[in-house]
Design a protein around this motif. Structure first.
Motif, short mmCIF file in Angstrom:
data_model
loop_
_atom_site.label_atom_id
_atom_site.label_comp_id
_atom_site.label_asym_id
_atom_site.label_seq_id
_atom_site.Cartn_x
_atom_site.Cartn_y
_atom_site.Cartn_z
N ASP A 99 0.83 -1.20 0.00
CA ASP A 99 0.00 0.00 0.00
C ASP A 99 0.87 1.26 0.00
OD1 ASP A 99 -2.25 -1.60 0.09
OD2 ASP A 99 -2.36 -1.54 2.29
N ALA A 100 0.34 2.33 -0.61
CA ALA A 100 1.03 3.61 -0.63
C ALA A 100 0.70 4.42 0.61
CB ALA A 100 0.64 4.38 -1.89
N GLY B 94 3.43 11.12 -2.41
CA GLY B 94 3.18 9.72 -2.08
C GLY B 94 4.42 8.85 -2.22
N ILE B 95 4.41 7.73 -1.49
CA ILE B 95 5.47 6.71 -1.56
C ILE B 95 4.79 5.36 -1.62
CG2 ILE B 95 7.51 5.71 -0.47
CD1 ILE B 95 7.80 8.28 1.16
N ARG C 35 7.89 3.95 -5.73
CA ARG C 35 7.34 4.94 -6.65
C ARG C 35 7.04 6.20 -5.86
NH1 ARG C 35 3.80 2.01 -10.30
NH2 ARG C 35 5.85 1.70 -11.26
N LEU C 36 7.70 7.31 -6.24
CA LEU C 36 7.51 8.58 -5.57
C LEU C 36 6.62 9.46 -6.45
CD1 LEU C 36 11.16 9.27 -4.37
CD2 LEU C 36 9.39 7.89 -3.28
N ASP D 95 10.45 6.30 -10.25
CA ASP D 95 10.67 5.11 -9.43
C ASP D 95 12.14 5.10 -8.98
OD1 ASP D 95 8.08 4.50 -10.01
OD2 ASP D 95 8.53 2.89 -11.42
N TRP D 96 12.38 4.78 -7.69
CA TRP D 96 13.71 4.88 -7.10
C TRP D 96 14.03 3.60 -6.32
CZ3 TRP D 96 16.74 9.54 -7.20
CH2 TRP D 96 16.12 10.59 -7.87
N VAL D 97 15.33 3.28 -6.21
CA VAL D 97 15.76 2.11 -5.46
C VAL D 97 17.22 2.28 -5.06
CG1 VAL D 97 16.57 0.78 -7.46
CG2 VAL D 97 15.71 -0.43 -5.44
#
Length: 436
Positions: free
Chosen positions: A47-48, A82-83, A100-101, A163-165
């Motif tokens: 969930d975000a 949001g995240i 996902r930011l 999108d980040w990682v």
């Protein structure tokens, strides 16, 4: 595919060059690039969280994994940030989720700070860690990253979201998490290969290619392959780049109880560094790196259950594993047991099964008895709109004579289902059971 043997140790230099056309020339040799790899967008795996943040700034947290700090003046009106955790398409073999930011598609007037927290017991070495984001064309790009090892935090600044990682430039990988008596595990040192250099607006970036066998330059050495705890033997091997970047671990011929084996390898670079403005001189130097990995030795029948971090060896509890009507069932306990657990994988072959009750998915059912009171939980819950939100991932690594694999995720009490997200329990279930 062309590879770059010096990539791990040249990346920061290249990142700087990609953003500054007037950067001075260096004495480093010209790099050899791989082809940037186009990856699909990740799919939601949880969930975000969101918050409305205005011109005065604010902070949004995703548990203890991601911190988003919006400074005053970044936006000029109330904006929903949001995240959301998503599948990691930069490295499908990694257990680290991507995030996902949002909002996407807008430029912030001041850089937003994003911090990723990593498990202090995570395999690899923090000195080689960076952050990447995915462009609209599907290419992941490495980003200059600040490391705070004491707070186990990786931080970047950005004026755009996608999108980040976080990832390791240098990784020690294994082809199995656990083995039985006399079995082997193949170990491999990998490096993240560099793609072409391109200038980017507002942010350092360099496209990434595929991961490949590590190939060291003349000022870098690899040594010290050894078992630092646990039984068995280890044999270093030459990899495809003609360096000792591989090894084979062999388990002992007899395993009486579940045991962890810890293995390490040393990598040393005299000149390697990563661009990190928080480090002395803006450079996070490598020097000598020690990379660790753990292999689990399991007896012929093995059942391990970890509930909210509390581990139980339930190998002697009644259990069985069967394939019935196209589904694999792994069961723990019985009518008289204080714990009953069933993992149903809607499929019969080895592979990864995300949470769900359709083909290729999996669900966990968990019941305990306390003083005659029965408490049941499942790996999903229903929203007010009667939508089922699934959690967790199951993996089947063997479905032959034994059924072997794992489940990791959250479960929710059946008795507490309503409009609010019910309280969750973290469950890790590892098993190797003789099929009935």
């Amino acid at each position: 595919m062309l590879t770059v043997s010096r990539f791990v140790f040249m990346l920061p230099l290249l990142l700087a060059a990609s953003c500054n056309k007037d950067a001075p020339l260096t004495e480093e040799p010209d790099p050899v690039f791989g082809e940037p790899v186009v990856k699909p967008k990740g799919q939601p795996v949880g969930d975000a969280v969101s918050a409305a943040i205005g011109p005065n700034g604010g902070v949004l947290l995703y548990g203890d994994m991601v911190r988003m700090e919006v400074p005053p003046g970044a936006v000029d009106e109330l904006t929903t940030f949001g995240i959301q955790p998503i599948s990691n398409t930069l490295d499908e073999a990694s257990s680290n989720p991507a995030f996902r930011l949002t909002p996407e598609g807008i430029h912030f007037d001041k850089p937003v700070q994003i911090s990723f927290l990593y498990d202090p017991d995570a395999e690899g070495n923090p000195a080689t860690r960076m952050v990447a984001f995915q462009r609209n064309d599907g290419v992941w790009c490495g980003n200059s990253t600040e490391l705070n090892a004491s707070q186990r935090r990786l931080t970047v600044e950005t004026t755009h979201f996608s999108d980040w990682v976080w990832f390791d430039l240098l990784s020690l990988r294994k082809d199995k998490e656990s083995v039985g008596a006399g079995e082997t595990v193949n170990l491999k040192l990998l490096e993240q290969i560099l793609g072409e250099l391109i200038p980017a607006n507002h942010i350092d970036s360099v496209p990434l290619a595929a991961m490949d066998d590590i190939g060291f330059s003349k000022d870098v050495t690899v040594s010290g392959w050894k078992i630092i705890s646990g039984p068995g033997s280890l044999s270093p091997k030459i990899n495809t780049k003609m360096v000792l970047g591989d090894a084979v671990y062999t388990a002992p011929t007899t395993i009486e109880r579940a045991t962890n084996v810890e293995i390490q390898v040393e990598v040393e670079s005299k000149n390697g560094y990563i661009s990190d403005r928080s480090a002395p001189g803006g450079r996070r130097k490598f020097g000598k790196l020690i990379l660790l990995t753990t292999i689990r030795l399991v007896p012929e029948n093995f059942v391990q259950l970890i509930v909210n971090g509390v581990e139980q060896d339930l190998s002697k509890t009644g259990n069985d594993a069967k394939i019935v009507n196209g589904s694999a069932y792994i069961r723990l306990g019985g009518d008289e047991s204080p714990i009953n657990l069933t993992l149903q994988c809607f499929g019969t072959g080895p592979g990864t099964y995300p949470g769900g009750i359709d083909g290729g998915e999996a669900a966990l059912y968990y019941t305990t008895y306390h003083g005659g009171e029965r408490r049941s939980s499942i790996s999903y819950y229903r929203t007010c709109e009667n939508e089922e939100i699934f959690n967790g991932t199951a993996t089947l690594t063997d479905v032959g004579l034994y059924m072997e694999g794992s489940f990791s995720g959250l479960i929710y009490p059946i008795e507490v289902q309503g409009c609010e997200v019910p309280p969750s329990t973290t469950v890790v279930f590892n098993f190797k059971i003789n099929k009935g």
